[in-house]
Design a protein around this motif. Structure first.
Motif, short mmCIF file in Angstrom:
data_model
loop_
_atom_site.label_atom_id
_atom_site.label_comp_id
_atom_site.label_asym_id
_atom_site.label_seq_id
_atom_site.Cartn_x
_atom_site.Cartn_y
_atom_site.Cartn_z
N UNK A 229 98.04 -12.73 132.75
CA UNK A 229 97.88 -11.33 133.17
C UNK A 229 96.62 -10.73 132.53
N UNK A 230 96.39 -11.03 131.27
CA UNK A 230 95.18 -10.53 130.60
C UNK A 230 93.92 -11.10 131.28
N UNK B 149 88.93 -10.75 134.67
CA UNK B 149 88.26 -11.09 135.92
C UNK B 149 87.97 -9.84 136.74
N UNK B 150 88.91 -8.91 136.74
CA UNK B 150 88.69 -7.65 137.45
C UNK B 150 87.48 -6.91 136.89
N UNK B 151 87.29 -6.97 135.59
CA UNK B 151 86.11 -6.35 134.98
C UNK B 151 84.84 -7.02 135.47
N UNK B 152 84.83 -8.36 135.50
CA UNK B 152 83.64 -9.07 135.96
C UNK B 152 83.33 -8.75 137.42
N UNK C 175 82.88 -3.74 150.10
CA UNK C 175 83.99 -4.33 150.84
C UNK C 175 84.53 -5.58 150.17
N UNK C 176 83.65 -6.45 149.73
CA UNK C 176 84.05 -7.68 149.04
C UNK C 176 84.74 -7.34 147.72
N UNK C 177 84.16 -6.38 146.99
CA UNK C 177 84.76 -5.98 145.72
C UNK C 177 86.18 -5.45 145.93
N UNK C 178 86.34 -4.55 146.90
CA UNK C 178 87.66 -3.95 147.15
C UNK C 178 88.69 -5.01 147.53
N UNK C 179 88.29 -5.93 148.39
CA UNK C 179 89.22 -7.00 148.81
C UNK C 179 89.65 -7.86 147.62
N UNK C 180 88.70 -8.26 146.81
CA UNK C 180 89.02 -9.08 145.63
C UNK C 180 89.84 -8.30 144.61
N UNK C 181 89.47 -7.04 144.40
CA UNK C 181 90.19 -6.21 143.43
C UNK C 181 91.64 -6.01 143.85
#
Length: 74
Positions: A23-24, A29-32, A45-51
């Motif tokens: 989970x950490x 990864x979300x920060x990167x 768009x890519x960022x939102x989908x991955x996030x």
């Protein structure tokens, strides 16, 4: 990888610890991903989908951790 490692040998608290580490890692990864977006390496768009995907994985891991912790007395 943390989930697989934890599940392979430690079914109790060790597995919970591995899930917590996983989970950490989603948070890291979300920060990167955010940094990549802010620096222009990926579009919005890519960022939102991955996030959204990482948020879902984080929620699943949190749920698994909570269920397992409730089955082990402190």
């Amino acid at each position: 990888a943390n989930i697989a490692e934890g599940y392979s040998g430690n079914k109790g608290r060790g597995y919970i610890n591995s899930l917590t580490i996983a989970r950490k890692e989603t948070t890291e990864t979300d920060y990167w991903l955010l940094l990549s977006y802010e620096l222009g390496f990926i579009d919005r768009g890519k960022y939102k989908k991955l996030e959204e995907g990482y948020s879902e994985v984080r929620a699943i891991l949190s749920s698994m951790i909570a269920r397992l912790e409730s089955s082990f007395p402190s």
